[in-house]
Design a protein around this motif. Structure first.
Motif, PDB file in Angstrom:
ATOM      1  N   PHE A  10       0.826  -1.196   0.000  1.00 16.17           N
ATOM      2  CA  PHE A  10       0.000   0.000   0.000  1.00 16.17           C
ATOM      3  C   PHE A  10       0.866   1.254   0.000  1.00 16.17           C
ATOM      4  N   HIS A  11       0.586   2.113  -0.934  1.00 20.00           N
ATOM      5  CA  HIS A  11       1.235   3.418  -1.019  1.00 20.00           C
ATOM      6  C   HIS A  11       0.715   4.269   0.142  1.00 20.00           C
ATOM      7  N   PRO A  12       1.532   5.168   0.698  1.00 16.32           N
ATOM      8  CA  PRO A  12       1.044   6.039   1.773  1.00 16.32           C
ATOM      9  C   PRO A  12      -0.212   6.827   1.390  1.00 16.32           C
ATOM     10  N   GLY A  13      -0.362   7.137   0.127  1.00 15.23           N
ATOM     11  CA  GLY A  13      -1.549   7.854  -0.335  1.00 15.23           C
ATOM     12  C   GLY A  13      -2.832   7.069  -0.122  1.00 15.23           C
ATOM     13  N   TYR A  14      -2.725   5.750  -0.088  1.00 14.53           N
ATOM     14  CA  TYR A  14      -3.883   4.905   0.189  1.00 14.53           C
ATOM     15  C   TYR A  14      -4.474   5.277   1.551  1.00 14.53           C
ATOM     16  N   TYR A  15      -3.595   5.473   2.522  1.00 11.86           N
ATOM     17  CA  TYR A  15      -4.037   5.794   3.886  1.00 11.86           C
ATOM     18  C   TYR A  15      -4.589   7.212   3.974  1.00 11.86           C
ATOM     19  N   VAL A  16      -4.029   8.119   3.177  1.00 17.13           N
ATOM     20  CA  VAL A  16      -4.557   9.481   3.139  1.00 17.13           C
ATOM     21  C   VAL A  16      -5.969   9.459   2.554  1.00 17.13           C
ATOM     22  N   LYS A  17      -6.162   8.677   1.489  1.00 11.67           N
ATOM     23  CA  LYS A  17      -7.489   8.555   0.893  1.00 11.67           C
ATOM     24  C   LYS A  17      -8.473   7.948   1.891  1.00 11.67           C
ATOM     25  N   GLU A  18      -8.041   6.947   2.637  1.00 14.18           N
ATOM     26  CA  GLU A  18      -8.893   6.343   3.670  1.00 14.18           C
ATOM     27  C   GLU A  18      -9.297   7.390   4.709  1.00 14.18           C
ATOM     28  N   PHE A  19      -8.342   8.225   5.116  1.00 11.33           N
ATOM     29  CA  PHE A  19      -8.617   9.287   6.078  1.00 11.33           C
ATOM     30  C   PHE A  19      -9.680  10.237   5.515  1.00 11.33           C
ATOM     31  N   LEU A  20      -9.502  10.634   4.261  1.00 10.22           N
ATOM     32  CA  LEU A  20     -10.464  11.545   3.638  1.00 10.22           C
ATOM     33  C   LEU A  20     -11.854  10.917   3.600  1.00 10.22           C
ATOM     34  N   ASP A  21     -11.918   9.649   3.227  1.00 11.75           N
ATOM     35  CA  ASP A  21     -13.212   8.958   3.160  1.00 11.75           C
ATOM     36  C   ASP A  21     -13.866   8.869   4.538  1.00 11.75           C
ATOM     37  N   GLU A  22     -13.075   8.522   5.531  1.00 16.03           N
ATOM     38  CA  GLU A  22     -13.624   8.342   6.887  1.00 16.03           C
ATOM     39  C   GLU A  22     -14.077   9.656   7.512  1.00 16.03           C
ATOM     40  N   THR A  23     -13.365  10.717   7.232  1.00 14.50           N
ATOM     41  CA  THR A  23     -13.693  12.007   7.842  1.00 14.50           C
ATOM     42  C   THR A  23     -14.578  12.869   6.944  1.00 14.50           C
ATOM     43  N   LEU A  51       6.388  10.484  -0.799  1.00 18.10           N
ATOM     44  CA  LEU A  51       6.406  11.496   0.252  1.00 18.10           C
ATOM     45  C   LEU A  51       7.771  12.154   0.364  1.00 18.10           C
ATOM     46  N   THR A  52       7.766  13.449   0.532  1.00 17.58           N
ATOM     47  CA  THR A  52       8.974  14.211   0.828  1.00 17.58           C
ATOM     48  C   THR A  52       8.975  14.500   2.325  1.00 17.58           C
ATOM     49  N   ASP A  53      10.114  14.938   2.844  1.00 19.37           N
ATOM     50  CA  ASP A  53      10.168  15.294   4.265  1.00 19.37           C
ATOM     51  C   ASP A  53       9.173  16.402   4.595  1.00 19.37           C
ATOM     52  N   SER A  54       9.036  17.366   3.701  1.00 21.58           N
ATOM     53  CA  SER A  54       8.095  18.462   3.928  1.00 21.58           C
ATOM     54  C   SER A  54       6.660  17.948   4.009  1.00 21.58           C
ATOM     55  N   LEU A  55       6.293  17.076   3.085  1.00 19.95           N
ATOM     56  CA  LEU A  55       4.936  16.531   3.082  1.00 19.95           C
ATOM     57  C   LEU A  55       4.708  15.631   4.292  1.00 19.95           C
ATOM     58  N   ILE A  56       5.710  14.892   4.687  1.00 26.45           N
ATOM     59  CA  ILE A  56       5.620  14.057   5.895  1.00 26.45           C
ATOM     60  C   ILE A  56       5.328  14.937   7.107  1.00 26.45           C
ATOM     61  N   ASN A  57       6.055  16.039   7.236  1.00 25.01           N
ATOM     62  CA  ASN A  57       5.843  16.957   8.361  1.00 25.01           C
ATOM     63  C   ASN A  57       4.423  17.521   8.360  1.00 25.01           C
ATOM     64  N   LYS A  58       3.949  17.902   7.193  1.00 25.80           N
ATOM     65  CA  LYS A  58       2.608  18.484   7.086  1.00 25.80           C
ATOM     66  C   LYS A  58       1.532  17.447   7.372  1.00 25.80           C
ATOM     67  N   LEU A  59       1.683  16.239   6.824  1.00 21.93           N
ATOM     68  CA  LEU A  59       0.696  15.182   7.076  1.00 21.93           C
ATOM     69  C   LEU A  59       0.615  14.848   8.556  1.00 21.93           C
ATOM     70  N   SER A  60       1.762  14.718   9.196  1.00 22.10           N
ATOM     71  CA  SER A  60       1.751  14.363  10.617  1.00 22.10           C
ATOM     72  C   SER A  60       1.077  15.444  11.445  1.00 22.10           C
ATOM     73  N   SER A  61       1.303  16.688  11.087  1.00 22.74           N
ATOM     74  CA  SER A  61       0.696  17.793  11.819  1.00 22.74           C
ATOM     75  C   SER A  61      -0.816  17.859  11.595  1.00 22.74           C
ATOM     76  N   VAL A  62      -1.232  17.796  10.355  1.00 27.20           N
ATOM     77  CA  VAL A  62      -2.652  17.947  10.013  1.00 27.20           C
ATOM     78  C   VAL A  62      -3.469  16.724  10.436  1.00 27.20           C
ATOM     79  N   LEU A  63      -2.896  15.526  10.275  1.00 29.83           N
ATOM     80  CA  LEU A  63      -3.648  14.311  10.573  1.00 29.83           C
ATOM     81  C   LEU A  63      -3.461  13.826  12.003  1.00 29.83           C
ATOM     82  N   GLY A  64      -2.600  14.499  12.761  1.00 28.44           N
ATOM     83  CA  GLY A  64      -2.394  14.133  14.163  1.00 28.44           C
ATOM     84  C   GLY A  64      -1.682  12.805  14.337  1.00 28.44           C
ATOM     85  N   THR A  65      -0.752  12.531  13.439  1.00 31.69           N
ATOM     86  CA  THR A  65       0.037  11.297  13.507  1.00 31.69           C
ATOM     87  C   THR A  65       1.504  11.653  13.670  1.00 31.69           C
TER      88      THR A  65
END
Length: 88
Positions: A10-23, A51-65
């Motif tokens: 699973f690509h990390p984007g799969y989990y982002v899509k799951e988050f979007l669907d769930e929320t 994922l880049t380091d910048s996107l990783i930082n933003k995802l963790s902040s926004v998604l609370g992970t």
């Protein structure tokens, strides 16, 4: 998501899509939260962007992970993807 005879990865984007669907958050809303382009979010959820380091930082902040979660998901995906490609 990539499938071969023995595994599914699973690509990390799969989990982002799951988050979007769930929320019920739209890609547009996530774009604003992450402060990235719509293209970036679209490519991510369609599993066309690593994922880049910048996107990783933003995802963790926004998604609370944790940042480690996204780094590990990305690293494992890239390793598994390479193994599958090299096995053909």
């Amino acid at each position: 998501m990539i499938k071969n005879q023995n595994q599914i990865i699973f690509h990390p984007g799969y989990y982002v899509k799951e988050f979007l669907d769930e929320t019920e958050m739209s890609q547009c809303e996530l774009t604003k939260e992450l402060n990235v382009t719509e293209r970036t979010v679209n490519q991510l959820v369609n599993e066309k962007l690593d994922l880049t380091d910048s996107l990783i930082n933003k995802l963790s902040s926004v998604l609370g992970t944790s940042k480690t979660l996204w780094k590990n998901l990305n690293t494992q995906y890239l390793k598994d993807q390479s193994k599958i490609k090299n096995s053909h």
